[in-house]
Design a protein around this motif. Structure first.
Motif, PDB file in Angstrom:
ATOM      1  N   HIS A 695       0.721  -1.093  -0.050  1.00 48.28           N
ATOM      2  CA  HIS A 695      -0.051  -0.001   0.011  1.00 48.28           C
ATOM      3  C   HIS A 695       0.874   1.265  -0.015  1.00 48.28           C
ATOM      4  O   HIS A 695       0.832   2.203  -0.913  1.00 48.28           O
ATOM      5  CB  HIS A 695      -0.962  -0.168   1.216  1.00 48.28           C
ATOM      6  CG  HIS A 695      -1.935  -1.175   1.202  1.00 48.28           C
ATOM      7  ND1 HIS A 695      -1.657  -2.007   1.958  1.00 48.28           N
ATOM      8  CD2 HIS A 695      -3.117  -1.362   0.462  1.00 48.28           C
ATOM      9  CE1 HIS A 695      -2.776  -3.050   1.643  1.00 48.28           C
ATOM     10  NE2 HIS A 695      -3.565  -2.432   1.048  1.00 48.28           N
ATOM     11  N   ASP A 696       1.740   1.331   1.049  1.00 52.45           N
ATOM     12  CA  ASP A 696       2.521   2.480   1.293  1.00 52.45           C
ATOM     13  C   ASP A 696       4.007   2.498   1.288  1.00 52.45           C
ATOM     14  O   ASP A 696       4.341   1.349   1.755  1.00 52.45           O
ATOM     15  CB  ASP A 696       1.997   3.385   2.299  1.00 52.45           C
ATOM     16  CG  ASP A 696       0.315   3.738   2.278  1.00 52.45           C
ATOM     17  OD1 ASP A 696      -0.076   3.901   1.255  1.00 52.45           O
ATOM     18  OD2 ASP A 696       0.006   3.863   3.411  1.00 52.45           O
ATOM     19  N   GLY A 697       4.638   3.631   1.185  1.00 51.93           N
ATOM     20  CA  GLY A 697       6.160   3.446   1.544  1.00 51.93           C
ATOM     21  C   GLY A 697       6.520   4.702   2.243  1.00 51.93           C
ATOM     22  O   GLY A 697       5.920   5.806   2.180  1.00 51.93           O
ATOM     23  N   GLN A 698       7.628   4.594   2.702  1.00 49.33           N
ATOM     24  CA  GLN A 698       8.371   5.603   3.532  1.00 49.33           C
ATOM     25  C   GLN A 698       9.864   5.579   3.517  1.00 49.33           C
ATOM     26  O   GLN A 698      10.312   4.619   3.732  1.00 49.33           O
ATOM     27  CB  GLN A 698       7.815   5.420   4.956  1.00 49.33           C
ATOM     28  CG  GLN A 698       8.380   6.599   5.990  1.00 49.33           C
ATOM     29  CD  GLN A 698       7.963   6.694   7.555  1.00 49.33           C
ATOM     30  OE1 GLN A 698       7.187   5.808   7.749  1.00 49.33           O
ATOM     31  NE2 GLN A 698       8.561   7.047   8.527  1.00 49.33           N
ATOM     32  N   GLY A 699      10.297   6.532   3.037  1.00 50.22           N
ATOM     33  CA  GLY A 699      11.759   6.591   2.854  1.00 50.22           C
ATOM     34  C   GLY A 699      12.380   7.638   2.103  1.00 50.22           C
ATOM     35  O   GLY A 699      11.787   8.371   1.520  1.00 50.22           O
ATOM     36  N   PHE A 700      13.782   7.751   1.983  1.00 51.41           N
ATOM     37  CA  PHE A 700      14.401   8.816   1.354  1.00 51.41           C
ATOM     38  C   PHE A 700      14.291   8.928  -0.199  1.00 51.41           C
ATOM     39  O   PHE A 700      14.272   9.903  -0.999  1.00 51.41           O
ATOM     40  CB  PHE A 700      15.964   8.629   1.727  1.00 51.41           C
ATOM     41  CG  PHE A 700      16.454   8.953   2.695  1.00 51.41           C
ATOM     42  CD1 PHE A 700      15.823   9.361   3.642  1.00 51.41           C
ATOM     43  CD2 PHE A 700      17.725   8.444   3.244  1.00 51.41           C
ATOM     44  CE1 PHE A 700      16.026   9.539   4.966  1.00 51.41           C
ATOM     45  CE2 PHE A 700      18.355   8.808   4.418  1.00 51.41           C
ATOM     46  CZ  PHE A 700      17.283   9.294   5.390  1.00 51.41           C
ATOM     47  N   GLN A 701      13.500   7.718  -0.587  1.00 56.74           N
ATOM     48  CA  GLN A 701      13.010   7.745  -1.923  1.00 56.74           C
ATOM     49  C   GLN A 701      12.073   8.765  -2.429  1.00 56.74           C
ATOM     50  O   GLN A 701      12.035   9.362  -3.596  1.00 56.74           O
ATOM     51  CB  GLN A 701      12.422   6.300  -2.560  1.00 56.74           C
ATOM     52  CG  GLN A 701      12.090   6.227  -3.956  1.00 56.74           C
ATOM     53  CD  GLN A 701      13.102   6.275  -5.093  1.00 56.74           C
ATOM     54  OE1 GLN A 701      14.113   6.129  -5.054  1.00 56.74           O
ATOM     55  NE2 GLN A 701      12.818   7.172  -6.174  1.00 56.74           N
ATOM     56  N   PHE A 702      11.161   8.972  -1.393  1.00 61.75           N
ATOM     57  CA  PHE A 702      10.020  10.009  -1.473  1.00 61.75           C
ATOM     58  C   PHE A 702      10.566  11.294  -0.678  1.00 61.75           C
ATOM     59  O   PHE A 702      10.419  12.494  -1.407  1.00 61.75           O
ATOM     60  CB  PHE A 702       9.016   9.415  -0.775  1.00 61.75           C
ATOM     61  CG  PHE A 702       8.831   8.092  -1.282  1.00 61.75           C
ATOM     62  CD1 PHE A 702       7.986   7.794  -2.476  1.00 61.75           C
ATOM     63  CD2 PHE A 702       8.720   7.056  -0.181  1.00 61.75           C
ATOM     64  CE1 PHE A 702       7.959   6.642  -2.954  1.00 61.75           C
ATOM     65  CE2 PHE A 702       8.118   5.816  -0.657  1.00 61.75           C
ATOM     66  CZ  PHE A 702       7.737   5.538  -1.917  1.00 61.75           C
ATOM     67  N   SER A 703      11.277  11.225   0.422  1.00 63.90           N
ATOM     68  CA  SER A 703      11.408  12.692   1.250  1.00 63.90           C
ATOM     69  C   SER A 703      12.167  12.168   2.512  1.00 63.90           C
ATOM     70  O   SER A 703      12.091  11.202   3.110  1.00 63.90           O
ATOM     71  CB  SER A 703      10.208  13.385   1.677  1.00 63.90           C
ATOM     72  OG  SER A 703      10.483  14.412   2.291  1.00 63.90           O
ATOM     73  N   GLN A 704      13.138  13.058   2.608  1.00 67.32           N
ATOM     74  CA  GLN A 704      13.806  13.031   3.946  1.00 67.32           C
ATOM     75  C   GLN A 704      12.964  13.491   5.151  1.00 67.32           C
ATOM     76  O   GLN A 704      11.895  14.011   4.691  1.00 67.32           O
ATOM     77  CB  GLN A 704      15.139  13.587   4.030  1.00 67.32           C
ATOM     78  CG  GLN A 704      16.347  12.983   3.188  1.00 67.32           C
ATOM     79  CD  GLN A 704      17.633  13.713   3.313  1.00 67.32           C
ATOM     80  OE1 GLN A 704      17.609  14.796   4.034  1.00 67.32           O
ATOM     81  NE2 GLN A 704      18.554  13.243   2.650  1.00 67.32           N
ATOM     82  N   PRO A 705      13.322  13.185   6.492  1.00 60.80           N
ATOM     83  CA  PRO A 705      12.337  13.887   7.453  1.00 60.80           C
ATOM     84  C   PRO A 705      12.540  15.352   7.275  1.00 60.80           C
ATOM     85  O   PRO A 705      13.525  15.692   6.958  1.00 60.80           O
ATOM     86  CB  PRO A 705      12.938  13.471   8.763  1.00 60.80           C
ATOM     87  CG  PRO A 705      13.648  11.906   8.054  1.00 60.80           C
ATOM     88  CD  PRO A 705      13.969  12.212   6.952  1.00 60.80           C
ATOM     89  N   LEU A 706      11.483  16.261   7.325  1.00 59.88           N
ATOM     90  CA  LEU A 706      11.268  17.469   6.948  1.00 59.88           C
ATOM     91  C   LEU A 706      10.909  18.307   8.451  1.00 59.88           C
ATOM     92  O   LEU A 706      10.292  17.747   9.263  1.00 59.88           O
ATOM     93  CB  LEU A 706      10.258  17.836   6.133  1.00 59.88           C
ATOM     94  CG  LEU A 706      10.337  17.246   4.845  1.00 59.88           C
ATOM     95  CD1 LEU A 706       8.981  17.622   3.935  1.00 59.88           C
ATOM     96  CD2 LEU A 706      11.612  17.611   4.037  1.00 59.88           C
ATOM     97  N   CYS A 707      11.655  19.300   8.776  1.00 60.11           N
ATOM     98  CA  CYS A 707      11.445  20.217   9.816  1.00 60.11           C
ATOM     99  C   CYS A 707      10.020  20.881   9.823  1.00 60.11           C
ATOM    100  O   CYS A 707       9.313  20.632   8.611  1.00 60.11           O
ATOM    101  CB  CYS A 707      12.406  21.471  10.057  1.00 60.11           C
ATOM    102  SG  CYS A 707      12.175  22.822   8.619  1.00 60.11           S
ATOM    103  N   ALA A 708       9.386  21.322  10.844  1.00 61.05           N
ATOM    104  CA  ALA A 708       8.178  21.746  10.835  1.00 61.05           C
ATOM    105  C   ALA A 708       7.621  22.660   9.856  1.00 61.05           C
ATOM    106  O   ALA A 708       6.453  22.461   8.979  1.00 61.05           O
ATOM    107  CB  ALA A 708       7.594  22.160  12.305  1.00 61.05           C
TER     108      ALA A 708
END
Length: 727
Positions: A695-708
């Motif tokens: 269903h979903d993915g999470q990781g640097f391929q999409f985005s690094q963690p972002l500040c607020a």
């Protein structure tokens, strides 16, 4: 008093007349008898048939005392004390009517009102020519009566003294036993009877050793006779230590006593007295107190004081024999969570069960100690090589991989183990123990459920750990924490479906620190609870602010540590944060690991159900890395499974990882749970996940963690993130 005073009959008239042929002899005898009566030391008086005195000799008058009225002409009863007259009359009646001899001791009423004790005897006047009457003798027995009274009082005093002594001896708590010089029993009080099993009647005259049978409680040899020693040395002696009295029925009691010599009037030893009492309870209490002083009250294991003593002894022995001593410092991972969630009773039962497992894993010559709380220490007194210690640690980790069934709760408990060895890691007990403790903390920092050997550089890390812990406390007070947000992306549409809130620490000296650098220390120190609450409150506050600003907010997930999840006020804390921030519950997702949930599956299910009723989303983080049960996974109200990045990393190149990830996706879809792959970093990984309908993915391929602020701009631009599939 003259014998012829008044009109009363004279003594001569009381003497019967002689025959004519004996007139001369009567004339000769009458003065003789008159002299006998007049000089007799006994009082003599004659009374007629009516009891009236007709004659009284001088002794009788002397007894009556000077200055009194004449005795002749008076009823003889009046000479007596009024209280004695009734008794005298009764005795006199028996004499006159039945011929019973008259003998009476009574008090004579003297002329001056005083009383004298007298003995009265009566006889009928002989001869046919005498007037009817009796002669009475009166003997003054006042001196004898006085002596008798003194003797009576002395006997009463002696009896009272003996009674007091007997009552006292029978009332005291000590047993008392006496012997004569040959060693035969001469007395026992009630306590002595009870303690020996011999009654006094049975024991009197028997040898002391037969009645007072004592042995040494340690050697079981017959103890020395304290009475014989007291008599021989003529002094008080104490009974030997650890003395045991053997009852007549064979039962035993520990006693303490002393024996002292008994002296006669001449000061010579004539026997001995033994005083003893039962000290079984006090000795047992002393033994218990000594045990408690050196053992843990809950598990019965040696405590830190006894361990330090044994470690010092083992080091001393190893130094002489050129051997090694190993110390294993063990910490029960996440025990506090179990204690907080299930209560101290379950926690105590678990610690007792853990102690039994630890004892079963080591030799009888080794020492298992409870250091305190959930910390245990194992002393391997003699080891040939350090591998001996590591093998024990590996055995412990293997044994503790099996679940613990405690009062219906299936608990999964792991250990963090640190090892130090004498002499390499310290030349004294304190250094060896400190270094084992340091190694244990290093094992916890390495992810728990492992064993670490001490290395000198660990001390530097221990100092650093203390520095970080104090910095965390400061960071909470001064607001040094930040939240970063990493998007979760629908792999087919490219739409952002949510985000994970990730904490960062902006340390004034060290700069921006990642969670791996401080979260383990926060968990060990207990600071993870207030830090976790700050993360949840800040995420809810920020998300609500974005929502109020008109941004299309997506659900934000927050990681929940084991310490937080097991905390007694966890549910109340979540509800309070939602209430204070005003955030809708469906916008908050909580992520928990398998290990957390399976530590106590039953309790976890209850908490998850309560959270679900609040309206929140629930996810299992790092799925596949911990112990899991499909039956419980089905029962848990889980919305999302997050596949750990360790499986995703080689999914395009490793057939085993590909098979595992494919199975996880299929299982999640079958359970109607959304599947999120973590750590998606390459196009090949992304292609595999899409092909297997993740269903979903999470990781640097999409985005690094972002500040607020950056994440806010992302929300402002829409919730769609560009992916290769959507281009």
């Amino acid at each position: 008093m003259p014998a012829s005073r008044g009109d009363a009959m004279t003594m001569q008239s009381a003497i019967p007349p002689a025959g004519e042929d004996g007139a001369d002899s009567r004339e000769d005898a009458e003065p003789y008898f008159q002299a006998l009566v007049e000089t007799s030391p006994l009082g003599i008086f004659a009374i007629d048939a009516q009891g009236i005195c007709v004659y009284a000799n001088p002794s009788c008058c002397r007894i009556a005392g000077p200055g009194g009225e004449p005795l002749e002409g008076c009823d003889w009863h009046h000479f007596l004390c009024p209280e004695d007259r009734l008794q005298a009359s009764a005795a006199w009646t028996a004499t006159t009517q039945q011929g019973i001899p008259f003998r009476l001791e009574a008090r004579w009423l003297c002329a001056d009102g005083s009383l004298s004790w007298v003995r009265l005897n009566a006889a009928v006047l002989p001869g046919a020519n005498c007037r009817p009457g009796h002669v009475l003798t009166v003997e003054d027995i006042s001196d004898r009566k006085a002596a008798d009274e003194v003797l009576r009082l002395a006997e009463e005093a002696l009896f009272a003294e003996k009674e007091r002594a007997q009552v006292t001896l029978n009332s005291i708590g000590d047993a008392v036993l006496t012997t004569d010089m040959p060693g035969k029993v001469t007395y026992m009080n009630l306590v002595a009877e009870k303690m020996t099993g011999w009654s006094r009647a049975e024991a009197l005259g028997r040898p002391l050793a037969e009645v007072f049978h004592i042995v040494n409680g340690l050697t079981r040899e017959v103890a020395a006779d304290p009475a014989r020693r007291a008599m021989a040395e003529d002094r008080t002696v104490e009974l030997a230590t650890d003395c045991v009295l053997v009852h007549r029925d064979g039962s035993e009691s520990s006693i303490e006593d002393s024996a002292a010599p008994i002296h006669n009037r001449d000061g010579r030893v004539s026997g001995a007295v033994i005083v003893f009492h039962d000290v079984s309870e006090s000795r047992a209490m002393a033994a218990r107190m000594s045990h408690l002083a050196h053992h843990d009250f809950l598990t019965g294991l040696p405590n830190r004081a006894l361990l330090t003593e044994r470690l010092s002894q083992a080091i001393g022995l190893a130094r002489r024999r050129h051997k090694q001593v190993a110390l294993l410092f063990l910490d029960v991972d996440y025990f506090k969570h179990i204690n907080d969630s299930l209560g101290h009773r379950i926690g105590d039962l678990l610690l007792q069960a853990l102690a039994e497992r630890l004892i079963a894993c080591v030799r009888t010559t080794d020492t298992v100690c409870r250091q305190g709380g959930d910390e245990f220490v194992i002393l391997l007194s003699e080891v040939e090589h350090i591998d001996d210690a590591t093998r024990v640690a590996e055995k412990l980790l293997q044994v503790f991989s099996l679940p613990q069934l405690i009062d219906g709760h299936e608990l999964h408990v792991t250990l963090s183990i640190g090892i130090s060895v004498y002499p390499d890691d310290g030349d004294n007990a304190e250094a060896v123990m400190q270094n084992a403790d340091t190694a244990m903390y290093h094992a916890k920092a390495r992810g728990r459920n492992n064993c670490q050997l001490f290395r000198p550089e660990m001390n530097t890390r221990a100092v650093q750990r203390q520095f970080i812990e104090s910095g965390l406390r400061r960071a909470l007070k001064q607001g040094e924490f930040l939240l970063y947000y990493q998007p979760k992306i629908d792999l087919h549409s490219g739409t952002m479906t949510g985000a994970e809130a990730l904490i960062r620490w902006q340390d004034p000296q060290l700069g921006l620190m990642q969670p791996a650098q401080f979260v383990p220390i926060a968990e060990e120190s207990g600071l993870i609870v207030p830090i976790g609450r700050w993360v949840m409150r800040e995420a809810c506050r920020q998300l609500k602010a974005w929502q109020d600003a008109g941004l299309l907010a997506v659900p934000v997930s927050v990681n929940i540590s084991a310490v937080e999840f097991r905390h007694k006020s966890f549910l109340e804390g979540v509800a309070l944060i939602l209430s204070e921030t005003g955030l809708s519950p469906e916008l908050l997702e909580l992520e928990l690991t398998e290990s957390i949930l399976m530590q106590d599956a039953e309790a976890s299910a209850l908490v998850l159900t309560a959270l679900k009723r609040m309206g929140m989303q629930l996810a299992i983080d790092d799925f596949g890395t911990g112990y899991s049960s499909l039956s419980y996974l089905k029962r848990f109200p889980i919305d999302t499974l997050k596949i750990d990045q360790s499986f995703v990393h080689d999914v395009a190149t490793d057939a085993d990882d590909a098979t595992i990830v494919s199975a996880m996706i299929g299982m999640g879809r079958s359970l109607k749970q959304r599947v999120v792959a973590e750590g998606v970093e390459t196009l090949e990984q992304l292609a595999f996940l899409r092909a297997h309908q993740c269903h979903d993915g999470q990781g640097f391929q999409f985005s690094q963690p972002l500040c607020a602020e950056d994440f806010r701009r992302l929300l402002g631009s829409g919730t769609r993130v560009t992916t290769p599939h959507s281009q």
